[in-house]
Write a protein that holds these residues in place. Structure first.
Motif, short mmCIF file in Angstrom:
data_model
loop_
_atom_site.label_atom_id
_atom_site.label_comp_id
_atom_site.label_asym_id
_atom_site.label_seq_id
_atom_site.Cartn_x
_atom_site.Cartn_y
_atom_site.Cartn_z
N GLU A 247 -3.27 -6.13 3.02
CA GLU A 247 -2.81 -6.32 1.67
C GLU A 247 -1.29 -6.80 1.60
N GLY A 248 -0.95 -7.86 0.96
CA GLY A 248 0.59 -8.28 0.77
C GLY A 248 1.48 -7.10 0.14
N ILE A 249 0.80 -6.63 -0.99
CA ILE A 249 1.42 -5.43 -1.56
C ILE A 249 0.50 -4.44 -1.77
N TYR A 250 0.55 -3.33 -1.60
CA TYR A 250 -0.62 -2.17 -1.41
C TYR A 250 -0.48 -1.60 -3.00
N SER A 251 -1.61 -1.71 -3.61
CA SER A 251 -1.57 -1.84 -5.08
C SER A 251 -1.24 -0.16 -5.85
N MET A 252 -1.67 0.84 -4.73
CA MET A 252 -1.21 2.17 -5.10
C MET A 252 -0.13 2.72 -4.52
N GLU A 253 0.52 2.12 -3.48
CA GLU A 253 2.04 2.39 -2.96
C GLU A 253 3.07 1.56 -3.18
N GLY A 254 2.83 0.48 -3.61
CA GLY A 254 3.69 -0.36 -3.99
C GLY A 254 4.54 -0.90 -2.52
N GLU A 255 3.99 -0.87 -1.54
CA GLU A 255 4.65 -1.16 -0.38
C GLU A 255 4.27 -2.47 0.28
N LEU A 256 5.47 -3.10 0.87
CA LEU A 256 4.87 -4.60 1.22
C LEU A 256 4.56 -4.29 2.80
N CYS A 257 3.62 -5.46 2.85
CA CYS A 257 2.95 -5.30 4.25
C CYS A 257 3.80 -5.65 5.33
N GLY A 389 15.87 11.34 -9.37
CA GLY A 389 15.12 12.51 -8.45
C GLY A 389 13.68 12.48 -8.53
N PHE A 390 13.05 11.51 -8.81
CA PHE A 390 11.90 11.33 -8.87
C PHE A 390 11.52 10.80 -7.55
N GLU A 391 10.19 11.26 -7.00
CA GLU A 391 9.74 10.49 -5.61
C GLU A 391 8.95 9.29 -5.86
N VAL A 392 9.58 8.09 -5.51
CA VAL A 392 9.03 6.97 -6.03
C VAL A 392 8.65 6.30 -4.59
N LEU A 393 7.36 5.65 -4.57
CA LEU A 393 6.73 4.93 -3.34
C LEU A 393 7.15 3.54 -3.68
N GLY A 394 7.06 2.70 -2.44
CA GLY A 394 7.05 1.43 -2.37
C GLY A 394 8.52 0.83 -1.92
N ASP A 395 8.46 -0.55 -1.79
CA ASP A 395 9.85 -1.30 -1.41
C ASP A 395 10.44 -1.82 -2.49
N ASN A 396 11.81 -2.32 -2.29
CA ASN A 396 12.42 -3.21 -3.23
C ASN A 396 11.85 -4.52 -3.26
N ILE A 403 5.07 7.12 -9.06
CA ILE A 403 5.76 7.99 -9.17
C ILE A 403 4.80 9.42 -8.89
N MET A 404 5.19 10.13 -7.91
CA MET A 404 4.40 11.17 -7.45
C MET A 404 4.31 12.57 -8.39
N LEU A 405 3.04 12.64 -8.68
CA LEU A 405 2.80 13.68 -9.63
C LEU A 405 2.40 14.97 -8.79
N TYR A 406 1.31 14.85 -7.91
CA TYR A 406 0.56 15.88 -7.12
C TYR A 406 -0.27 16.61 -7.82
N ASN A 407 0.42 17.67 -8.60
CA ASN A 407 -0.37 18.65 -9.22
C ASN A 407 -1.55 18.14 -10.27
N PRO A 408 -2.56 18.62 -10.38
CA PRO A 408 -3.52 18.09 -11.36
C PRO A 408 -3.32 18.30 -12.99
N ALA A 409 -2.71 19.35 -12.88
CA ALA A 409 -2.07 19.55 -14.40
C ALA A 409 -1.09 18.79 -14.82
N LYS A 410 -0.22 18.22 -13.90
CA LYS A 410 0.84 17.39 -14.46
C LYS A 410 0.25 15.91 -14.75
#
Length: 490
Positions: A247-257, A389-396, A403-410
């Motif tokens: 994929e060109g941009i991965y839709s759940m990661e926001g990363e460029l191929c 301070g957020f954990e943000v995936l992807g490229d410029n 934005i990573m949440l991890y825990n199901p309650a969040k």
């Protein structure tokens, strides 16, 4: 590759374990009570059975108000979210007549064409009057209008390929095309995080499917070498065809191929490259021509270009672009072309008009301004989230920011608290992501003003502190740095 902090992984596993244990306990008591009023038809197996059904009943339904939110306006920078209420602990949600005006951070409206546009909308209305809303026919019967031919020519010229074919649905473009391109005796090597439409298309093709680590060219080369050396299962004959799907941009990661490296490897091993540009076409690159333009890859080196019109163009459907021989072959063999209703004429006109704006053929510079704005907005928003301070995936340059949440309650906490503050976000969890990697996916648009983005950042920062999803230390603000330097000087 996402590295989960040990404590975060431990608490996330514990939360899911607790939900699973209490869910199983409640199911046990329900079965005991229902045994006296058993109404299942004799001889029939339950339609809903297994862990998927358990997940829906005991986990998803508890937070389903965070998903499938109906809207009652165009998906512009701001839109109206219809309020819903539940009287049975979220098992069912009923719409009300009340709406809430919210800042839209969830739609794929990358260039802002989904709302009324001064150039596109009048032409779409005229097309609706001339051609009606639907062709009510397949492309090979009476479903091909002059607009469809014009659209295919426009798309081919825009992406830099000799020919193109368009379909009425983006998902079906992948899932229906791949079984036509490759079959038994062929080899598909797919990125581990490819979209579900690619996964289903690959499975339905009958070809052997192998997976390489997400966006890792070195592992792709390793898999290619091993599979070419081994050949087909049992017979060990050479593969009839090898196709690499990315994929060109991965839709759940926001990363460029990492397209240049992947193309180089595929050339070396004589494998075809299939590039899905659903989220990248129109959104990135100096003139909006996608990841090939951004990374300096010649489109002649990519054998099959796929994309959709649902993101940057404010319409629906998808396309395949390639050689004239390939497109002609697809027109004879692809079920999405032969049996599905053709793309709606007004939708086709919307795409043509949007392309004209992007290319400046409308006589203005609005297209260039939109492309510059989406790039500026995306990079500004991503940078500020990192500073907080957020954990943000992807490229410029990517307008997709998980934005990573991890825990199901969040998941529900973040979504509900943002909505209370008139910011609508999309939260994503299993099965769309791995169980531990729940996230909020932010989509930025050229229609967002700087004031909109600052408001969104203030709300997300406030909710992030409340929910506890700032997994990294925040950068000190300029004022704090100036004060610290002043104290040192004194």
């Amino acid at each position: 590759m996402i590295t989960i902090p040990y404590l975060t992984a431990l608490t996330t596993y514990f939360s899911y374990g607790l939900l699973f244990a209490f869910g199983q306990l409640r199911d046990f008591f329900r079965k005991t009570v229902d045994w006296w009023s058993h109404s299942t038809l004799q001889g029939y197996a339950p339609i809903c059975l297994g862990l998927e059904d358990f997940y829906i009943r005991r986990l998803y339904l508890r937070i389903q108000d965070c998903f499938n939110r109906p809207i009652s306006s165009p998906p512009d920078a701001w839109f109206d979210v219809v309020e819903r209420v539940s009287k049975d602990n979220n098992k069912t949600l009923n719409r009300t007549t009340r709406v809430q005006r919210c800042l839209n951070l969830g739609s794929y409206n990358y260039l802002g064409f989904a709302a009324a546009d001064e150039y596109c909308t009048p032409r779409v209305i005229e097309t609706l009057k001339k051609f009606s809303a639907s062709t009510c026919s397949t492309r090979v019967d009476g479903g091909t209008t002059t607009l469809h031919a014009e659209l295919e020519e426009c798309v081919a010229n825009f992406v830099g390929k000799p020919a193109a074919i368009v379909f009425g649905m983006g998902y079906a473009t992948n899932s229906a095309i791949l079984p036509v391109l490759i079959g038994k005796g062929g080899l598909i090597i797919s990125d581990s995080l490819n979209h579900n439409s690619i996964v289903n298309g690959a499975r339905g093709s009958g070809a052997t499917v192998r997976v390489f680590q997400h966006n890792t060219p070195s592992h792709l080369e390793k898999v290619l070498r091993e599979q070419i050396a081994e050949g087909q299962p049992r017979t060990h004959r050479p593969w009839k065809k090898i196709m690499v799907l990315v994929e060109g941009i991965y839709s759940m990661e926001g990363e460029l191929c990492k397209l240049p490296e992947i193309v180089s490897i595929c050339k070396k091993y004589k494998a075809y490259v299939y590039l899905d540009e659903a989220h990248s076409i129109g959104a990135i690159g100096k003139t909006g021509r996608g990841v090939c333009e951004l990374l300096g890859v010649d489109t002649a080196d990519v054998d099959i270009l796929m994309g959709t019109f649902t993101k940057s163009f404010g319409s629906c459907g998808g396309y395949i672009a390639g050689s004239k021989e390939l497109i002609q072959y697809l027109k004879y063999t692809c079920p999405a072309h032969l049996y599905a209703t053709s793309i709606s004429p007004p939708a086709a006109q919307q795409i043509i008009s949007a392309l004209e704006v992007i290319l400046g053929e409308d006589g203005s510079s609005r297209g260039a301004q939109k492309l510059a704005r989406i790039r500026e907005n995306s990079n500004f928003f991503r940078s500020e989230l990192h500073k907080m301070g957020f954990e943000v995936l992807g490229d410029n340059d990517s307008p997709v920011m998980p934005i990573m949440l991890y825990n199901p309650a969040k998941i529900p906490a973040f979504s509900r608290e943002c909505l209370k503050r008139n910011v609508a976000v999309v939260t994503v969890a299993f099965p769309a992501t791995p169980l531990l990697l729940a996230r909020a996916r932010i989509c930025i648009s050229a229609s967002h003003s700087r004031e909109d983005l600052i408001k969104a950042l203030e709300v997300i920062s406030s909710v992030g502190d409340m929910v506890g999803i700032k997994y990294f230390p925040a950068e000190p603000k300029k004022q704090q740095l100036e004060e610290a330097n002043r104290v040192k000087l004194e």
